[in-house]
Design a protein around this motif. Structure first.
Motif, PDB file in Angstrom:
ATOM      1  N   ASP A 255      15.085  -1.602  -5.779  1.00 57.01           N
ATOM      2  CA  ASP A 255      13.701  -1.205  -5.497  1.00 57.01           C
ATOM      3  C   ASP A 255      13.428  -1.389  -4.017  1.00 57.01           C
ATOM      4  O   ASP A 255      14.018  -2.258  -3.359  1.00 57.01           O
ATOM      5  N   LEU A 256      12.539  -0.563  -3.469  1.00 56.98           N
ATOM      6  CA  LEU A 256      12.178  -0.617  -2.058  1.00 56.98           C
ATOM      7  C   LEU A 256      10.674  -0.495  -1.923  1.00 56.98           C
ATOM      8  O   LEU A 256      10.071   0.440  -2.462  1.00 56.98           O
ATOM      9  N   TRP A 257      10.065  -1.453  -1.214  1.00 54.89           N
ATOM     10  CA  TRP A 257       8.649  -1.370  -0.884  1.00 54.89           C
ATOM     11  C   TRP A 257       8.519  -1.140   0.618  1.00 54.89           C
ATOM     12  O   TRP A 257       9.216  -1.780   1.409  1.00 54.89           O
ATOM     13  N   VAL A 258       7.629  -0.256   1.000  1.00 53.52           N
ATOM     14  CA  VAL A 258       7.377   0.026   2.412  1.00 53.52           C
ATOM     15  C   VAL A 258       5.947  -0.384   2.728  1.00 53.52           C
ATOM     16  O   VAL A 258       4.997   0.225   2.252  1.00 53.52           O
ATOM     17  N   ALA A 259       5.801  -1.423   3.529  1.00 51.96           N
ATOM     18  CA  ALA A 259       4.485  -1.965   3.850  1.00 51.96           C
ATOM     19  C   ALA A 259       3.863  -1.182   4.997  1.00 51.96           C
ATOM     20  O   ALA A 259       4.508  -0.979   6.030  1.00 51.96           O
ATOM     21  N   PRO A 260       2.620  -0.729   4.842  1.00 50.86           N
ATOM     22  CA  PRO A 260       1.949  -0.019   5.948  1.00 50.86           C
ATOM     23  C   PRO A 260       1.611  -0.975   7.086  1.00 50.86           C
ATOM     24  O   PRO A 260       1.239  -2.124   6.852  1.00 50.86           O
ATOM     25  N   LEU A 261       1.756  -0.499   8.312  1.00 49.68           N
ATOM     26  CA  LEU A 261       1.432  -1.343   9.453  1.00 49.68           C
ATOM     27  C   LEU A 261      -0.064  -1.513   9.624  1.00 49.68           C
ATOM     28  O   LEU A 261      -0.535  -2.513  10.135  1.00 49.68           O
ATOM     29  N   THR A 262      -0.827  -0.506   9.172  1.00 47.90           N
ATOM     30  CA  THR A 262      -2.280  -0.616   9.163  1.00 47.90           C
ATOM     31  C   THR A 262      -2.734  -0.513   7.723  1.00 47.90           C
ATOM     32  O   THR A 262      -2.557   0.522   7.073  1.00 47.90           O
ATOM     33  N   VAL A 263      -3.298  -1.567   7.198  1.00 48.30           N
ATOM     34  CA  VAL A 263      -3.698  -1.594   5.801  1.00 48.30           C
ATOM     35  C   VAL A 263      -5.005  -0.852   5.638  1.00 48.30           C
ATOM     36  O   VAL A 263      -6.024  -1.214   6.234  1.00 48.30           O
ATOM     37  N   PRO A 264      -5.039   0.237   4.865  1.00 48.24           N
ATOM     38  CA  PRO A 264      -6.271   0.997   4.663  1.00 48.24           C
ATOM     39  C   PRO A 264      -7.264   0.228   3.811  1.00 48.24           C
ATOM     40  O   PRO A 264      -6.942  -0.733   3.151  1.00 48.24           O
TER      41      PRO A 264
END
Length: 271
Positions: A255-264
């Motif tokens: 599994d792969l999670w990609v964290a946003p650099l700017t959290v909406p």
């Protein structure tokens, strides 16, 4: 002394002093000069030091040696913070959590401090410091187990046979570790031989293993493999990782999670 431990100590001594002679290393480690020369040949072949007449020195520019804890903490701070925030969603009160050494796990530790009733198992001195007994009574108290490993890495992680032996008797709900690099062929790697051994034991101690790796770790290869990509349950990275790299990783990891650099304002349920 194990070969991996001896070579790790050679690298630490050369790093500390800038250079060291064969005779000095042989004397401090209690082995023959011939043994030290073979070790230097191997370490030089891996680019971890420069072999010179009568000894060894740090590589020119020093860029192949592992940065110290303070230097690594300054690198890619926003990415590591985003990864830590996303990874913290996996942790619930009452869990036993393993945390390896490195700046990414330190960033996660700062997020986990606010979660109550955790038991933290770590070989990282900076991570253990994050979970020191709170000054205020209303702060959550977290029990910390520090594994004494005997050999201290530049990132202030304690590694070696003692840490490995201790982990064999521990069982964590989830473990998190940082890496030097992630590569389709080499897998998840580190620059320290003893740290790789300790991290493998940490992975084995956890019911679930999670790797925290910012996008700059993609394509980088350290000295030795910790585990293959498919041997961990999840990799958490940041949105700086190129889409084609994400696609390649998803084909090889569980599994792969990609964290946003700017959290909406409204976070999507999708990774």
């Amino acid at each position: 002394m194990l070969v991996a431990e001896r070579r790790s100590r050679i690298m630490a001594e050369v790093r500390r002093r800038g250079s060291a002679s064969v005779s000095e290393l042989a004397g401090s480690l209690g082995v023959s000069e011939m043994t030290i020369r073979r070790d230097l040949d191997s370490l030089a072949a891996d680019g971890l030091l420069d072999k010179v007449r009568g000894g060894a020195r740090t590589p020119r520019g020093g860029d192949r040696l592992e940065p110290d804890a303070s230097a690594r903490a300054r690198q890619n701070r926003d990415e590591k913070a985003a990864i830590a925030l996303r990874a913290a969603e996996l942790v619930e009160p009452g869990m036993s959590v393993g945390l390896g050494g490195g700046s990414s796990t330190w960033a996660l530790a700062t997020e986990l401090r606010r979660i109550p009733d955790l038991t933290i198992v770590t070989n990282s001195i900076p991570v253990a410091d994050v979970f020191a007994r709170p000054d205020r009574a209303d702060e959550p108290y977290t029990q910390t187990v520090v594994l004494t490993g005997g050999v201290r890495t530049p990132t202030d992680a304690l590694v070696g046979p003692v840490a490995v032996a201790s982990l064999e008797h521990l069982h964590c709900d989830i473990v998190f570790l940082g890496v030097r690099g992630m590569d389709l062929t080499a897998g998840l790697t580190t620059s320290n031989l003893l740290e790789a051994e300790t991290n493998r034991a940490l992975v084995a101690a956890g019911a679930r293993a999670v790797v925290l790796a910012d996008h700059t770790k993609w394509g980088a290869v350290g000295l030795t493999t910790i585990v293959d990509l498919n041997e961990v349950a999840l990799i958490v990275t940041d949105s700086g990782l190129a889409p084609e790299a994400q696609e390649s990783l998803r084909a090889h990891v569980v599994d792969l999670w990609v964290a946003p650099l700017t959290v909406p304002a409204a976070t999507s349920a999708e990774d």
